[in-house]
Design a protein around this motif. Structure first.
Motif, mmCIF file in Angstrom:
data_model
loop_
_atom_site.group_PDB
_atom_site.id
_atom_site.type_symbol
_atom_site.label_atom_id
_atom_site.label_comp_id
_atom_site.label_asym_id
_atom_site.label_seq_id
_atom_site.Cartn_x
_atom_site.Cartn_y
_atom_site.Cartn_z
ATOM 1 N N LYS A 153 6.227 -4.856 1.421
ATOM 2 C CA LYS A 153 6.002 -6.147 2.070
ATOM 3 C C LYS A 153 5.675 -5.984 3.556
ATOM 4 O O LYS A 153 4.832 -6.697 4.104
ATOM 5 N N ALA A 154 6.374 -5.058 4.226
ATOM 6 C CA ALA A 154 6.118 -4.842 5.651
ATOM 7 C C ALA A 154 4.669 -4.418 5.876
ATOM 8 O O ALA A 154 3.982 -4.948 6.758
ATOM 9 N N THR A 155 4.179 -3.467 5.078
ATOM 10 C CA THR A 155 2.810 -2.990 5.251
ATOM 11 C C THR A 155 1.791 -4.036 4.798
ATOM 12 O O THR A 155 0.747 -4.203 5.428
ATOM 13 N N TYR A 156 2.109 -4.747 3.726
ATOM 14 C CA TYR A 156 1.176 -5.753 3.199
ATOM 15 C C TYR A 156 0.976 -6.893 4.195
ATOM 16 O O TYR A 156 -0.162 -7.284 4.500
ATOM 17 N N ILE A 157 2.067 -7.452 4.722
ATOM 18 C CA ILE A 157 1.942 -8.571 5.661
ATOM 19 C C ILE A 157 1.257 -8.111 6.934
ATOM 20 O O ILE A 157 0.387 -8.815 7.476
ATOM 21 N N ARG A 158 1.605 -6.914 7.419
ATOM 22 C CA ARG A 158 0.953 -6.425 8.633
ATOM 23 C C ARG A 158 -0.547 -6.237 8.402
ATOM 24 O O ARG A 158 -1.362 -6.524 9.284
#
Length: 297
Positions: A153-158
């Motif tokens: 989620k951290a990489t996807y949203i960023r």
């Protein structure tokens, strides 16, 4: 006792860049919970020790400085903070904080909030889930699932924010080598290190872990990015038994089951307490209800 300051992130040389996310997390929790902060640095030190620093005076100096700080810090503060010398208490604190951050970030994500703060919350939760492997390498499937989901989620949203796109709230599916390559590149930026060859940093068909103990594993491999240090043995609290007390095997089984249930209920209560630190009343109520359900069953 005088305790020297730990090495600053600015002082970390390239061979030790894998330590940076955990040192950043340590700084983040210095004023909130020094036990969590301490074990973030302990985990960073473990990563540094396993790094190839032979012949690098700067790296060796930083590692020695960090280990000296940890030793002095523990001696100076153990009397006031039991978790510094009791790894069972420390593990519970780290896990509770990781779950609380994860739950708060997921709540914001599902409401449609997508910003750098949510990215940071998911990313920090993922780092804390990794720190749990210091206490025992064989963490639960529940922790592994939350770790993978938080990291993704951290990489996807960023990625979406960088491209000016609106992230899809909640669980989603990541398919195709192009997307995997892009997220691996993003993870390098977030993590400060490169994932191992042949190991995807972002899982396919990523699913949101359910709240509560899992029924099966959804984790297909080791923690990515070289962050799988040898876990320190978990310290077991001594159990005192009277010499005259000789329970039957059936009684032993009943007590063991009761102990496991009480431990799980206690964890849910601690998760609830951590949620209240972030003013997340709904999540706190959810954890307390789960604790009550265990105690009433």
């Amino acid at each position: 006792m005088s305790v020297s300051n730990p090495p600053s992130v600015r002082d970390i040389p390239p061979p030790l860049k894998g330590m940076i996310p955990y040192l950043n997390a340590a700084v983040q929790f210095e004023k909130k919970d020094i036990v969590i902060s301490y074990y973030c640095r302990v985990y960073a030190a473990n990563i540094g020790i396993k790094s190839k620093t032979q012949g690098d005076p700067k790296a060796n100096s930083v590692l020695l400085s960090l280990m000296s700080h940890l030793e002095a810090f523990k001696k100076a503060n153990s009397a006031q903070h039991e978790g510094l010398s009791n790894e069972v208490i420390a593990e519970s604190k780290v896990e509770a904080q990781a779950v609380s951050l994860f739950s708060a970030a997921d709540k914001l994500d599902r409401s449609g909030t997508a910003n750098q703060n949510v990215v940071k919350m998911f990313f920090t939760a993922a780092k804390l889930f990794e720190v749990l492997t210091y206490f025992k390498e064989d963490v639960s499937d529940y922790v592994r699932s939350m770790y993978k989901y938080a990291a993704w989620k951290a990489t996807y949203i960023r990625s979406c924010l960088a491209k000016g796109e609106v992230p899809v709230p909640g669980p989603a599916t990541v398919e195709g080598s192009e997307e995997e390559h892009e997220f691996n590149e993003l993870l390098k930026q977030l993590d400060g290190e490169t994932p191992p060859t042949g190991q995807a940093a972002i899982p396919q068909n990523t699913q949101m872990p359910s709240v509560g103990p899992p029924t099966g594993s959804s984790f297909g491999g080791q923690f990515p990015s070289g962050t799988n240090p040898t876990a320190a043995p978990r310290q077991n609290l001594p159990q005192q038994t009277s010499q005259d007390e000789q329970p039957s095997s059936s009684t032993d089984n009943a007590n063991a089951k009761s102990g496991a249930e009480l431990e799980q209920a206690s964890k849910f209560c601690k998760f609830a307490q951590s949620s209240l630190m972030f003013n997340d009343v709904d999540t706190a109520v959810n954890y307390l209800e789960q604790a009550l359900a265990i105690l009433k069953s």
